[in-house]
Design an enzyme around this catalytic site. Structure first.
Site, PDB file in Angstrom:
ATOM      1  N   SER A  83       1.734  -2.869  -3.784  1.00  0.00           N
ATOM      2  CA  SER A  83       3.160  -2.601  -3.589  1.00  0.00           C
ATOM      3  C   SER A  83       3.440  -1.935  -2.246  1.00  0.00           C
ATOM      4  CB  SER A  83       3.688  -1.719  -4.717  1.00  0.00           C
ATOM      5  OG  SER A  83       3.618  -2.412  -5.930  1.00  0.00           O
ATOM      6  N   THR A 136       6.900   1.627  -3.469  1.00  0.00           N
ATOM      7  CA  THR A 136       8.004   0.736  -3.090  1.00  0.00           C
ATOM      8  C   THR A 136       9.153   1.504  -2.429  1.00  0.00           C
ATOM      9  OG1 THR A 136       7.352  -0.672  -4.936  1.00  0.00           O
ATOM     10  CG2 THR A 136       9.453  -1.176  -3.869  1.00  0.00           C
ATOM     11  N   GLU A 253      14.847  -0.728  -7.209  1.00  0.00           N
ATOM     12  CA  GLU A 253      13.585  -1.268  -7.710  1.00  0.00           C
ATOM     13  C   GLU A 253      13.491  -1.192  -9.232  1.00  0.00           C
ATOM     14  OE1 GLU A 253       9.958   0.945  -7.292  1.00  0.00           O
ATOM     15  OE2 GLU A 253       8.738  -0.854  -7.321  1.00  0.00           O
ATOM     16  N   ASP A 258       5.992  -4.122 -13.226  1.00  0.00           N
ATOM     17  CA  ASP A 258       4.608  -4.078 -12.753  1.00  0.00           C
ATOM     18  C   ASP A 258       3.704  -3.299 -13.721  1.00  0.00           C
ATOM     19  OD1 ASP A 258       2.470  -4.141 -10.539  1.00  0.00           O
ATOM     20  OD2 ASP A 258       2.786  -1.976 -10.763  1.00  0.00           O
ATOM     21  N   HIS A 262       0.405  -4.591 -15.691  1.00  0.00           N
ATOM     22  CA  HIS A 262      -0.949  -3.995 -15.634  1.00  0.00           C
ATOM     23  C   HIS A 262      -1.462  -3.694 -17.041  1.00  0.00           C
ATOM     24  CE1 HIS A 262      -1.611  -3.506 -11.348  1.00  0.00           C
ATOM     25  NE2 HIS A 262      -0.398  -2.996 -11.204  1.00  0.00           N
ATOM     26  N   ASP A 300       7.567  -7.746  -4.990  1.00  0.00           N
ATOM     27  CA  ASP A 300       6.550  -7.477  -3.976  1.00  0.00           C
ATOM     28  C   ASP A 300       5.312  -8.338  -4.189  1.00  0.00           C
ATOM     29  OD1 ASP A 300       6.111  -6.145  -6.345  1.00  0.00           O
ATOM     30  OD2 ASP A 300       5.714  -4.195  -5.426  1.00  0.00           O
ATOM     31  N   HIS A 301       5.113  -8.748  -5.451  1.00  0.00           N
ATOM     32  CA  HIS A 301       3.958  -9.569  -5.853  1.00  0.00           C
ATOM     33  C   HIS A 301       4.118  -9.811  -7.339  1.00  0.00           C
ATOM     34  CE1 HIS A 301       2.502  -5.970  -7.795  1.00  0.00           C
ATOM     35  NE2 HIS A 301       2.721  -5.314  -6.663  1.00  0.00           N
TER      36      HIS A 301
HETATM   37 MG    MG Z   1       6.814  -0.272  -7.080  1.00  0.00          MG
HETATM   38 ZN    ZN Z   2       0.973  -2.929  -9.470  1.00  0.00          ZN
END
Ligand code: MG
Ligand code: ZN
Length: 369
Positions: A83, A136, A253, A258, A262, A300-301
């Site tokens: 990130s 971020t 954000e 995310d 995970h 971001d991904h």
């Molecule tokens: Mg972040």
């Molecule tokens: Zn992550």
């Protein structure tokens, strides 16, 4: 003969129009006064797709976009980004190494979009459901060689050009290992600080700055009662920043898409995506009414190698049951969708690298670096 002349004229007018577009920086000719950048951390195409299959009575916000693109998010050093390097690419236009916040491969400071716009009169805001010193949001105000140096990142936020921020991270200001109290420093630097809830401070004054630090570290996730914090914070920020006749830049954000990725927790991930979906609608509603606001939604991904597939039980497929699954507990390197709405949205079409988003934002605003 008459028809031939008509076609010739038509051809000519197309050629003239073609020439015009070639010299004009923006297809619509209108510049974006305000920019709202919405980053769903870890939000790949399957996460976006979840908003189509897991909510009733509401159309996914993503259906409202006409201009979309795909991003390669690799860092300068690694094929799979984190990130920090991806947000730094968005904030500064430069690809760097994983873990870097607002600095290049050589750890030299990179000027970010907030530092470019703020001196030109723009008001700026940051909102996250993580701590506000997390990678971020940090990439939009801090410059440091390693993302984990939270106390130093908090110090840099005090001295930054940010006018409004909301998220978690109280402990990095007031329960610091170095014993310093940066809540006092926020006050000294003109911030009104709220630590209870997002409804504190009813009428926000453009001449003042506002800090909402509403959790020790990250905010609770949706399953643990975050409620409508992100939507409320976004409404509050837009209401405050839009008072600036120069324009504003706001980054929001959805941080915990995310984290659920995970954890390979599909229930949590879907709730985080649906929460973010309401915030995207809010930004689009404002942009539609305002007419001068560019809204960009991206990630971001991707995280988790998330996928939604037909269920399969003992060799039998059921195409009417959507089943979420994950292929990793890490980030994946699949291309990331980017959606744009408003003046300059056309610039975001195509397939390109994440750091080009920065240039496109400035181009849409008719600003150069
Ligand atoms: Mg972040
Ligand atoms: Zn992550």
């Amino acid at each position: 003969m008459k028809q031939n002349k008509f076609f010739l004229l038509l051809m000519l007018s197309f050629m003239v129009a073609g020439c015009n577009t070639a010299v004009q920086p923006m297809p619509t000719g209108q510049k974006a006064k305000n920019v709202i950048l919405l980053i769903g951390d870890g939000m790949g195409l399957a996460q976006v797709s979840a908003s189509f299959y897991y909510q009733e009575g509401k159309s996914p916000s993503f259906r409202r976009f006409k201009q979309i693109g795909l991003l390669n998010t690799s860092s300068a050093k690694e094929k799979v980004t984190d990130s920090a390097s991806s947000a730094t690419a968005y904030a500064t236009g430069v690809r760097t190494y994983n873990g870097a916040i607002g600095v290049g491969m050589d750890t030299a400071v990179l000027e970010n979009v907030v530092e470019i716009l703020s001196p030109q009169g723009y008001s700026t805001g940051l909102i996250a459901t993580s701590s506000i010193v997390h990678a971020t949001p940090a990439s939009f105000y801090a410059h440091i060689d390693a993302r984990g140096k939270y106390e130093e990142i908090a110090r840099q936020l005090v001295y930054s050009d940010i006018d409004f921020f909301a998220g978690g991270g109280y402990q990095f200001f007031n329960k610091r290992k170095d014993g310093l109290n940066y809540l006092d420093s926020l006050n000294h630097h003109g911030f009104n600080v709220a630590t209870d809830n997002i409804n504190e401070f009813k009428k926000l004054d453009l001449a003042e700055k506002y800090a909402y630090l509403l959790a020790d570290d990250g905010m609770p996730n949706m399953l643990n009662g975050r409620g409508d914090f992100l939507l409320k914070a976004t409404q509050k920020a837009i209401g405050h920043l839009k008072q600036d006749t120069d324009g504003f830049f706001l980054m929001v954000e959805g941080s915990q898409i995310d984290w659920a990725g995970h954890a390979n927790d599909a229930t949590s991930l879907i709730r985080e995506v649906l929460d973010f979906d309401t915030v995207i609608d809010e930004a689009l509603d404002f942009a539609e009414k305002d007419g001068n606001t560019l809204v960009i939604v991206t990630a971001d991904h991707e995280t988790g190698g998330f996928s939604l597939s037909a269920s399969s039980n003992f060799g039998r497929s059921d195409y009417n049951i959507v089943t979420p699954s994950f292929s990793t507990k890490n980030h994946s390197t699949s291309l990331i969708p980017i959606f744009a709405f408003g003046p300059g949205a056309e610039l975001f079409q195509g397939v390109y690298d994440n750091n080009e988003v920065f240039d496109k934002i400035l181009q849409a605003m008719d600003k150069s670096k």
